[in-house]
Motif scaffolding. Structure first.
Motif, short mmCIF file in Angstrom:
data_model
loop_
_atom_site.label_atom_id
_atom_site.label_comp_id
_atom_site.label_asym_id
_atom_site.label_seq_id
_atom_site.Cartn_x
_atom_site.Cartn_y
_atom_site.Cartn_z
N SER A 152 51.61 37.49 50.55
CA SER A 152 50.58 36.82 51.35
C SER A 152 51.12 36.49 52.73
N ASP A 196 43.44 39.34 48.59
CA ASP A 196 44.61 38.64 48.04
C ASP A 196 44.17 37.78 46.87
N GLU A 204 43.11 33.23 45.69
CA GLU A 204 44.16 32.41 45.11
C GLU A 204 44.24 31.03 45.73
N HIS A 235 49.94 41.52 42.05
CA HIS A 235 51.14 40.88 41.49
C HIS A 235 51.72 41.74 40.39
#
Ligand code: TYD
Ligand code: MG
Length: 453
Positions: A103, A171, A125, A214
């Motif tokens: 990020s 993200d 997130e 991830h």
């Protein structure tokens, strides 16, 4: 025309697809990794809509190459890994362990958005407030950067339609979901379907999309692995969280080579590009201690120096071996060569090998430095701080030549080294850089005799 709904099973390890469920993936052999995945039954899969608007095939000689337009991300090391900037209309996957800095990297890229462009950062997130706080810390405050805290894919796509951005950051892929599917966010079917729909938008509208994915060690969440074959470019962000060193590596790149690496350092105000990685990797070397030697490996077009450390100690138990930064089997082979050809009784000893900075040395050119580090620790004699070693070690203990030797030597001398061990037969073609002594050797015995005895 009603389309049939089809069930397929997808492996979370390799992304392979099969029609029947099995305990073991028929493609990669992993156990319990197949997950059910229902393919979309929307009419776009109907035959009529599939053939409508088909394209006539073109001659290769008439294809237009000007279609590949790149733009700079404003971060030199990021551009380098992408192959000289990001390609307009491509989908780039940025994978890595949580907390590694994905990020941060992309938010820093936002800070370089030109005024005449629009960038949309979709965060699933963090809240807007959290993102703003982080952006403030990184000094990102461009009016051309828009933020959306949203996890529903349809609403994200609607926002994109509304705003019309040239660049979009998602993200992360594991937090967003297509609500028409009944599986949970982060599951294989969600991750695949969302990526496919983003890919479609990316190609139809020419939007450049960066997707964060991830990775976790257990593989319990669907990650970048299952997406690799779909997207244009896959980058992995690596490094140990305990150190500030970060490496960005391309695993796939439809628009460039996958050899280049980007090197960063995580600082208090974000990631800093490291243009001279060797300096950082060699800082803090112990003064005249045994068991350390400097190797030079090529990472893409760039030579990088790295310190190989070894610790050899006699044991009364079964010998244990650890190697960090060098392939374990390669290390075992080098130990066997040292025992058998070099006459050092290292096989029964505990051996630990470590490469400083979290770098992984894949190139055999690092063999000689590894062997010398081990021998230096075993004999308990230092090699000296001004020595580097370049060469591949063969099974009979011979030192074999390596590619790009002149480029490596230039980097070695630039960092202040005065002596370098090189394979014998390259001496004729290679000119020693000014101020450097080349020690050419035929085999590991000569190398040990030249610098350790
Ligand atoms: P982050 O980019 O959130 O990781 P990811 O998106 O890959 O999960 O990185 C977070 C880590 O980076 C966190 O441990 C704090 C650290 N960090 C810094 O050291 N300096 C900074 O300026 C920033 C923004 C983060
Ligand atoms: Mg993050």
């Amino acid at each position: 025309m009603a389309a049939k709904q089809k069930t397929v099973y997808v492996c979370s390890e390799c992304g392979a697809e099969t029609g029947n469920w099995a305990g073991k993936c028929p493609s990669c052999g992993a156990w319990n990794t197949l997950t059910e995945f229902k393919t979309d039954s929307s009419p776009r899969r109907g035959e009529l809509s599939r053939t409508r608007g088909f394209q006539r095939a073109k001659k290769i000689s008439e294809l237009d190459t000007s279609a590949e337009i790149r733009f700079t991300t404003g971060i030199s090391e990021f551009d380098r890994v992408l192959g000289g900037g990001a390609v307009v209309g491509s989908l780039v996957l940025v994978g890595g362990a949580p907390g590694i800095g994905k990020s941060t990297l992309l938010l820093q890229m936002c800070g370089h958005t030109p005024a005449d462009q629009t960038l949309l950062y979709v965060t699933g997130e963090e809240s807007e407030r959290q993102l703003k706080l982080r952006a403030m810390r990184l000094g990102v405050n461009q009016p051309s950067v828009y933020v959306l805290a949203e996890t529903g894919l349809d609403r994200i796509l609607a926002s994109m339609d509304d705003l019309g951005p040239q660049v979009v950051i998602i993200d992360s892929i594991q937090t967003i979901s297509d609500e028409s599917l009944d599986s949970a966010p982060g599951s294989i079917s969600q991750v695949r379907e969302c990526t496919m729909r983003l890919m479609r938008v990316c190609k139809e509208k020419g939007i450049t999309i960066f997707v964060v994915g991830h990775i976790n060690k257990e593989g319990s969440i669907a990650g970048p692995k299952v997406l690799e074959h779909m997207v244009d470019c896959v980058l992995y962000f690596e490094g140990e969280r305990s150190t500030s060193f970060r490496i960005l590596r391309a695993a796939k790149n439809r628009f460039g080579s996958t050899n280049e690496i980007g090197v960063f350092e995580m600082a208090g105000n974000g990631l800093r590009c490291v243009e001279n990685p060797s300096e950082l990797l060699l800082s803090g070397r112990p003064e005249n201690a045994p068991g350390t030697c400097v190797a030079c490996v090529m990472e893409g077009s760039r030579p990088i120096l790295a310190e190989v450390q070894a610790l050899v100690s006699t044991t009364t138990f079964n010998a244990s071996r650890r190697s960090n930064g060098i392939d374990y089997n390669r290390a075992a082979m080098l130990l066997a060569v040292l025992e058998k050809r070099g006459g050092l009784q290292v096989a029964g000893c505990d051996t630990y090998i470590n490469v400083i900075g979290g770098l992984f040395l894949e190139e055999p050119a690092a063999d000689l430095a590894t062997v010398l580090a081990i021998a230096s620790s075993f004999l308990d004699r230092p090699l000296g701080l001004d020595l580097a070693a370049v060469g591949e070690v063969g099974l009979s203990g011979e030192i074999r030549s390596v590619s790009n030797l002149n480029q490596r030597l230039a980097e070695i001398v630039r960092l202040g080294f005065r002596r370098c061990i090189v394979p014998l037969h390259v001496k004729d073609e290679t000119e020693a850089p000014k101020g450097m002594e080349l020690i050419s050797v035929r085999n590991i015995n000569e190398a040990i005799a030249a610098v350790l005895r």
